[in-house]
Design a protein around this motif. Structure first.
Motif, PDB file in Angstrom:
ATOM      1  N   PRO A 264       0.805  -1.225   0.000  1.00  0.00           N
ATOM      2  CA  PRO A 264       0.000   0.000   0.000  1.00  0.00           C
ATOM      3  C   PRO A 264       0.839   1.277   0.000  1.00  0.00           C
ATOM      4  O   PRO A 264       0.345   2.341  -0.384  1.00  0.00           O
ATOM      5  N   GLN A 265       2.127   1.182   0.411  1.00  0.00           N
ATOM      6  CA  GLN A 265       2.926   2.402   0.556  1.00  0.00           C
ATOM      7  C   GLN A 265       3.703   2.752  -0.718  1.00  0.00           C
ATOM      8  O   GLN A 265       4.771   3.330  -0.655  1.00  0.00           O
ATOM      9  N   VAL A 266       3.163   2.384  -1.871  1.00  0.00           N
ATOM     10  CA  VAL A 266       3.818   2.741  -3.125  1.00  0.00           C
ATOM     11  C   VAL A 266       3.825   4.261  -3.278  1.00  0.00           C
ATOM     12  O   VAL A 266       2.879   4.936  -2.885  1.00  0.00           O
ATOM     13  N   ASN A 267       4.912   4.805  -3.850  1.00  0.00           N
ATOM     14  CA  ASN A 267       5.017   6.267  -3.940  1.00  0.00           C
ATOM     15  C   ASN A 267       5.476   6.771  -5.307  1.00  0.00           C
ATOM     16  O   ASN A 267       5.799   7.934  -5.452  1.00  0.00           O
ATOM     17  N   LYS A 268       5.547   5.870  -6.291  1.00  0.00           N
ATOM     18  CA  LYS A 268       5.900   6.310  -7.645  1.00  0.00           C
ATOM     19  C   LYS A 268       4.888   5.757  -8.629  1.00  0.00           C
ATOM     20  O   LYS A 268       4.571   4.566  -8.609  1.00  0.00           O
ATOM     21  N   VAL A 269       4.393   6.633  -9.486  1.00  0.00           N
ATOM     22  CA  VAL A 269       3.432   6.246 -10.520  1.00  0.00           C
ATOM     23  C   VAL A 269       4.196   6.007 -11.817  1.00  0.00           C
ATOM     24  O   VAL A 269       4.980   6.853 -12.254  1.00  0.00           O
ATOM     25  N   MET A 270       3.994   4.835 -12.417  1.00  0.00           N
ATOM     26  CA  MET A 270       4.644   4.478 -13.671  1.00  0.00           C
ATOM     27  C   MET A 270       3.576   4.459 -14.765  1.00  0.00           C
ATOM     28  O   MET A 270       2.549   3.779 -14.621  1.00  0.00           O
ATOM     29  N   VAL A 271       3.812   5.191 -15.844  1.00  0.00           N
ATOM     30  CA  VAL A 271       2.810   5.313 -16.905  1.00  0.00           C
ATOM     31  C   VAL A 271       3.459   4.950 -18.240  1.00  0.00           C
ATOM     32  O   VAL A 271       4.489   5.521 -18.611  1.00  0.00           O
ATOM     33  N   ARG A 272       2.856   3.992 -18.933  1.00  0.00           N
ATOM     34  CA  ARG A 272       3.318   3.680 -20.286  1.00  0.00           C
ATOM     35  C   ARG A 272       2.477   4.463 -21.282  1.00  0.00           C
ATOM     36  O   ARG A 272       1.232   4.359 -21.279  1.00  0.00           O
ATOM     37  N   ILE A 273       3.145   5.252 -22.103  1.00  0.00           N
ATOM     38  CA  ILE A 273       2.435   6.095 -23.059  1.00  0.00           C
ATOM     39  C   ILE A 273       2.594   5.533 -24.463  1.00  0.00           C
ATOM     40  O   ILE A 273       3.484   4.710 -24.729  1.00  0.00           O
ATOM     41  N   GLU A 274       1.738   5.958 -25.355  1.00  0.00           N
ATOM     42  CA  GLU A 274       1.816   5.485 -26.738  1.00  0.00           C
ATOM     43  C   GLU A 274       2.982   6.156 -27.448  1.00  0.00           C
ATOM     44  O   GLU A 274       3.208   7.365 -27.313  1.00  0.00           O
ATOM     45  N   ALA A 275       3.738   5.355 -28.187  1.00  0.00           N
ATOM     46  CA  ALA A 275       4.904   5.863 -28.908  1.00  0.00           C
ATOM     47  C   ALA A 275       4.478   6.922 -29.917  1.00  0.00           C
ATOM     48  O   ALA A 275       3.488   6.756 -30.633  1.00  0.00           O
TER      49      ALA A 275
END
Length: 443
Positions: A264-275
């Motif tokens: 629950p203590q995650v603190n970084k958001v990782m986002v995969r975007i379209e090339a």
């Protein structure tokens, strides 16, 4: 001449310092203080003294009568000193050429290495403020935003991770002292990072995986587990999946045993975007970010940029070694050019006699060039073993590295030989095409 060289050197430093600062990522300045002035002038005068002392002592030892009669003592030691300097210069040049090739190939290797996940088109940023409090809602809206392929969160970015613990598992050796790296993740993390699942499955809300763990293959091998899916660790936590090894540190380090768990203590958001839709994706992310966190600055990073930054020092070495190799080749060619002029002048009567006796200009050119080619070949024989040892030592700092190919060394030697032949070729041709009458008229 040393003082003239000093002024040229200072001018060169002033002109090239901005470019040098760009390469090394620093802001060095040329500031003249008492220590620098004294040191610079001291080096200049000592250089001039040492450079001029040998010819001064040598010339002052000549017998005036013998010189006027044309009877000079031609020492074998002098000849080998001149040739030895050229051999050493070219050996250093070849070592630097090999170094440039090896460093560039290793950097190319690490930049194109399969890391076990797709690092391109990943944007990450801190989960703070309302986003951290309402992370599931934020991630759900983010996945539906334009130009966004997937999103999740984690306790660490994928680079420079260092958080470890020990575990107990079924069938564990009581003497085992195995430590595992921990990566706390949210659902969809494996899919967002495009990791390969070797066995089992990824985390899934439908299965209630909040207490499950996923290991990498190195961990399973180290634990000695067969058919690990469903086995229990720490007395109550099931293994739900195995992922292919991925690099969470630089390639200087080997992949370590690792497990992922829902935290629950995650603190970084990782986002995969379209090339190809970076601007549209960033606009979507920023809009949502400010909607959840009004007034917070949106600060993000691209994962592939951070990966490249891991090897910044190697990139600097590669760039600087390229320039140093060029300088070394230039200095070597100047030495070889001077020796070629000296040899052609010293042997002008011999060359003239050879021509009178029937040798063609091309034969004389080949004869003179071959002598210098032998010096360069000797340089190659000296340089290549040293270059191999230095390259092997540098590559030993990488757990994952390129093999040393033969062509790295043969190519460097061939470049040195080609440059040498171009350097002496003009002088050899000029000496071979002289009119022999001019050299023999006083005989």
């Amino acid at each position: 001449m040393s003082i003239m060289a000093l002024f040229v050197a200072l001018l060169t430093v002033v002109l090239l310092l901005p470019q040098f600062n760009t390469i090394i990522g620093k802001q060095l300045t040329l500031q003249f203080d008492v220590n620098l002035i004294v040191l610079t002038l001291g080096i200049t005068f000592i250089t001039g003294l040492l450079a001029g002392s040998y010819p001064a002592i040598y010339l002052s030892g000549f017998n005036a009568v013998a010189v006027l009669k044309g009877k000079l003592n031609k020492s074998t030691g002098e000849l080998w000193t001149r040739k030895g300097l050229v051999v050493v210069q070219f050996a250093l040049s070849i070592i630097l050429i090999v170094s440039v090739i090896v460093v560039y190939k290793q950097i190319e290797f690490v930049q194109n290495q399969n890391l076990g996940y797709a690092k391109d088109n990943i944007v990450y940023f801190k989960a703070e403020g309302e986003i951290k409090e309402k992370l599931p809602t934020f991630l759900a809206e983010l996945k539906n935003a334009p130009a966004i392929k997937n999103a999740s969160s984690t306790t660490h970015s994928m680079i420079g991770h260092n958080w470890s613990t020990s575990l107990e598992w079924e069938g564990m050796d009581p003497n085992s002292e195995l430590n595992f790296q921990i990566v706390g993740v949210d659902y969809d993390f494996i899919e967002t990072m495009d990791m390969e699942i070797l066995a089992g499955r990824g985390f899934n809300r439908a299965f209630g995986d909040s207490i499950g763990v996923i290991f990498n293959e190195t961990a399973i091998k180290a634990m000695g587990l067969e058919d690990p899916i469903g086995k229990i660790v720490e007395g109550r936590i099931p293994i739900v999946g195995i992922v292919k090894d991925f690099h969470f540190k630089s390639l200087h380090d080997e992949v370590e045993p690792l497990f992922m768990a829902i935290m629950p203590q995650v603190n970084k958001v990782m986002v995969r975007i379209e090339a190809g839709k970076e601007k549209e994706a960033l606009k979507s992310i920023q809009g949502l970010y400010q909607a959840f966190n009004p007034g917070f600055p949106f600060e993000y990073e691209f994962l592939d940029d951070n990966y490249k930054a891991l090897y910044e020092s190697e990139q600097q070495v590669a760039t600087l070694s390229k320039y140093f190799a060029g300088m070394a080749i230039l200095i070597s060619c100047l030495g070889l050019f001077g020796l070629a002029i000296f040899t052609a002048e010293r042997r002008k009567k011999e060359i003239s006699i050879r021509k009178v006796l029937g040798q063609s200009a091309s034969q004389v050119t080949v004869m003179l060039s071959s002598e210098f080619a032998k010096l360069v070949l000797l340089s190659i024989l000296i340089a290549l073993p040293i270059a191999y040892l230095l390259a092997s030592n540098w590559l030993s700092g990488f757990a994952y590295r390129i093999p040393l190919q033969v062509w790295y060394f043969l190519g460097a030697g061939l470049v040195a030989l080609l440059v040498a032949m171009l350097t002496v070729g003009s002088q050899a041709i000029r000496a071979a095409n002289r009119n022999p009458v001019n050299a023999l008229r006083d005989e």
